[in-house]
Design a protein around this motif. Structure first.
Motif, PDB file in Angstrom:
ATOM      1  N   PRO A  90      23.581  23.010  64.100  1.00 41.98           N
ATOM      2  CA  PRO A  90      22.338  22.448  63.534  1.00 41.98           C
ATOM      3  C   PRO A  90      22.604  21.202  62.682  1.00 41.98           C
ATOM      4  O   PRO A  90      21.726  20.365  62.524  1.00 41.98           O
ATOM      5  N   PHE A  91      23.806  21.084  62.123  1.00 47.91           N
ATOM      6  CA  PHE A  91      24.110  19.926  61.256  1.00 47.91           C
ATOM      7  C   PHE A  91      24.759  18.778  62.034  1.00 47.91           C
ATOM      8  O   PHE A  91      25.091  17.746  61.472  1.00 47.91           O
ATOM      9  N   LYS A  92      25.000  19.033  63.333  1.00 46.42           N
ATOM     10  CA  LYS A  92      25.677  18.046  64.188  1.00 46.42           C
ATOM     11  C   LYS A  92      27.048  17.667  63.626  1.00 46.42           C
ATOM     12  O   LYS A  92      27.496  16.531  63.724  1.00 46.42           O
ATOM     13  N   HIS A  93      27.680  18.636  62.997  1.00 46.65           N
ATOM     14  CA  HIS A  93      29.033  18.416  62.458  1.00 46.65           C
ATOM     15  C   HIS A  93      29.697  19.790  62.310  1.00 46.65           C
ATOM     16  O   HIS A  93      29.070  20.709  61.804  1.00 46.65           O
ATOM     17  N   PRO A  94      30.936  19.923  62.766  1.00 48.71           N
ATOM     18  CA  PRO A  94      31.579  21.233  62.613  1.00 48.71           C
ATOM     19  C   PRO A  94      31.742  21.605  61.138  1.00 48.71           C
ATOM     20  O   PRO A  94      32.015  20.740  60.302  1.00 48.71           O
ATOM     21  N   LEU A  95      31.556  22.897  60.825  1.00 50.39           N
ATOM     22  CA  LEU A  95      31.580  23.340  59.426  1.00 50.39           C
ATOM     23  C   LEU A  95      32.994  23.505  58.876  1.00 50.39           C
ATOM     24  O   LEU A  95      33.256  23.199  57.712  1.00 50.39           O
ATOM     25  N   HIS A  96      33.906  24.008  59.707  1.00 52.43           N
ATOM     26  CA  HIS A  96      35.238  24.346  59.194  1.00 52.43           C
ATOM     27  C   HIS A  96      35.963  23.134  58.571  1.00 52.43           C
ATOM     28  O   HIS A  96      36.402  23.207  57.423  1.00 52.43           O
ATOM     29  N   PRO A  97      36.067  21.993  59.305  1.00 47.50           N
ATOM     30  CA  PRO A  97      36.761  20.861  58.692  1.00 47.50           C
ATOM     31  C   PRO A  97      36.056  20.329  57.448  1.00 47.50           C
ATOM     32  O   PRO A  97      36.697  19.757  56.567  1.00 47.50           O
ATOM     33  N   PHE A  98      34.750  20.524  57.371  1.00 47.56           N
ATOM     34  CA  PHE A  98      34.021  20.091  56.167  1.00 47.56           C
ATOM     35  C   PHE A  98      34.385  21.003  54.973  1.00 47.56           C
ATOM     36  O   PHE A  98      34.693  20.522  53.881  1.00 47.56           O
ATOM     37  N   LEU A  99      34.391  22.328  55.221  1.00 51.42           N
ATOM     38  CA  LEU A  99      34.616  23.270  54.118  1.00 51.42           C
ATOM     39  C   LEU A  99      36.060  23.281  53.614  1.00 51.42           C
ATOM     40  O   LEU A  99      36.299  23.578  52.451  1.00 51.42           O
ATOM     41  N   VAL A 100      37.031  22.986  54.491  1.00 55.18           N
ATOM     42  CA  VAL A 100      38.433  23.101  54.050  1.00 55.18           C
ATOM     43  C   VAL A 100      38.798  22.075  52.993  1.00 55.18           C
ATOM     44  O   VAL A 100      39.795  22.237  52.292  1.00 55.18           O
ATOM     45  N   HIS A 101      37.997  21.023  52.834  1.00 55.41           N
ATOM     46  CA  HIS A 101      38.296  20.060  51.770  1.00 55.41           C
ATOM     47  C   HIS A 101      38.283  20.728  50.394  1.00 55.41           C
ATOM     48  O   HIS A 101      39.056  20.347  49.512  1.00 55.41           O
ATOM     49  N   PHE A 102      37.413  21.724  50.224  1.00 50.68           N
ATOM     50  CA  PHE A 102      37.279  22.345  48.902  1.00 50.68           C
ATOM     51  C   PHE A 102      38.549  23.107  48.506  1.00 50.68           C
ATOM     52  O   PHE A 102      39.128  22.830  47.453  1.00 50.68           O
ATOM     53  N   PRO A 103      39.014  24.096  49.308  1.00 54.52           N
ATOM     54  CA  PRO A 103      40.237  24.793  48.878  1.00 54.52           C
ATOM     55  C   PRO A 103      41.440  23.865  48.774  1.00 54.52           C
ATOM     56  O   PRO A 103      42.230  23.988  47.825  1.00 54.52           O
ATOM     57  N   VAL A 104      41.579  22.937  49.716  1.00 55.29           N
ATOM     58  CA  VAL A 104      42.749  22.050  49.665  1.00 55.29           C
ATOM     59  C   VAL A 104      42.728  21.251  48.360  1.00 55.29           C
ATOM     60  O   VAL A 104      43.725  21.160  47.638  1.00 55.29           O
ATOM     61  N   GLY A 105      41.560  20.692  48.028  1.00 56.89           N
ATOM     62  CA  GLY A 105      41.436  19.901  46.795  1.00 56.89           C
ATOM     63  C   GLY A 105      41.682  20.758  45.559  1.00 56.89           C
ATOM     64  O   GLY A 105      42.390  20.352  44.633  1.00 56.89           O
ATOM     65  N   LEU A 106      41.111  21.967  45.549  1.00 57.59           N
ATOM     66  CA  LEU A 106      41.239  22.835  44.365  1.00 57.59           C
ATOM     67  C   LEU A 106      42.674  23.331  44.190  1.00 57.59           C
ATOM     68  O   LEU A 106      43.183  23.408  43.059  1.00 57.59           O
TER      69      LEU A 106
END
Ligand code: FES
Length: 276
Positions: free
Chosen positions: A10-26
């Motif tokens: 629905p967002f026309k973008h895969p969710l997994h690569p978007f979400l992994v920025h958070f744990p990697v950054g934290l």
């Protein structure tokens, strides 16, 4: 519906690569705070901040793991990148497990001053594992093309390649039965291999079409492309080809597809493979 949502359609973008920025950054931020607490031992806020950064890192990693696992389930079973995806997943789970252990150690040893040597080493190891896993994740997308353009296709892709046993030298001149016609719904595709010829079969309405699997532009897998309005759209760079003739309808591809004759007899699909 839930699967589509987790894949980010629905967002026309895969969710997994978007979400992994958070744990990697934290997780990285937590390590930076650890180093800062070693340099400035009198500063009492650094170590608790590292602890909370790591805690949020674990929470967001678990969140990112869900769409990541759904993405994994969608990789064709005989895709060469599937084994790499398993390693990526295991490394991520190992990293999250280490960070969970790390949090427990920090909680039990908390003195609000300086990070202990064991939690610090575990943090360094965690970042190392994440780096290797991130590299693998990147190659799964950039080198192997997994998941690229998938959000544009509504129907599921083929789960695996149908291997047709090589027949005698003269046999490929005859139509070869490849699958039950009923196995294919409107807009769906199959991927069939005979010797070294790989063919995509698509159904649109009540018609069936067969054409070369690999896009003439950069070899994108057309059986994973979008079937619409009498065309197949390559999932990688959106070249469009006429299903019946293979003619290029939209670039970047400049060369059309090789097509194969499909016939339906007794609910079975038959394809004329090239001789030899
Ligand atoms: S690989 Fe198909 S358009 Fe580039």
């Amino acid at each position: 519906m839930i699967k589509d949502l987790l894949q980010g359609k629905p967002f026309k973008h895969p969710l997994h690569p978007f979400l992994v920025h958070f744990p990697v950054g934290l997780f990285l931020f937590s390590l930076v705070l650890d180093v800062a607490s070693l340099i400035f031992p009198a500063e009492p806020t650094l170590e608790p901040a590292a602890f909370y950064s790591m805690g949020f890192g674990v929470a967001t990693a678990l969140l990112a793991a869900v769409p990541g696992f759904v993405d994994y389930l969608d990789i064709r079973k005989d895709h060469p990148a599937r084994a790499k995806a398993v390693h990526h997943m295991l490394l991520n789970l190992a990293a999250v497990g280490l960070y969970g252990l790390n949090l427990g150690l920090r909680y039990s040893q908390a003195d609000g001053q300086q990070v202990g040597w064991l939690p610090f080493v575990l943090s360094c190891v965690g970042v190392g594992i994440l780096s290797v896993s991130g590299y693998l994740g990147g190659t799964i997308v950039y080198a192997d093309g997994v998941g690229v353009g998938r959000h544009r296709r509504r129907s599921p892709g083929p789960k695996q390649t149908i291997e047709i046993k090589a027949l005698g030298a003269a046999a490929p001149r005859e139509p070869v039965s490849v699958a039950k016609a009923g196995a294919l719904q409107d807009g769906e595709t199959l991927r069939v291999k005979l010797a070294n010829v790989v063919v995509a079969i698509a159904r649109q309405g009540d018609e069936y079409f067969a054409f070369q699997e690999f896009c003439p532009h950069r070899y994108g897998p057309l059986s994973e492309g979008k079937i619409e309005k009498g065309t197949v759209e390559c999932p990688w760079h959106r070249s469009c080809f006429d299903l019946a003739t293979g003619e290029v309808k939209q670039g970047p591809a400049k060369i059309g597809l090789k097509t194969y004759k499909v016939t339906v007899r007794d609910d079975t699909l038959w394809i004329d493979f090239p001789s030899g």
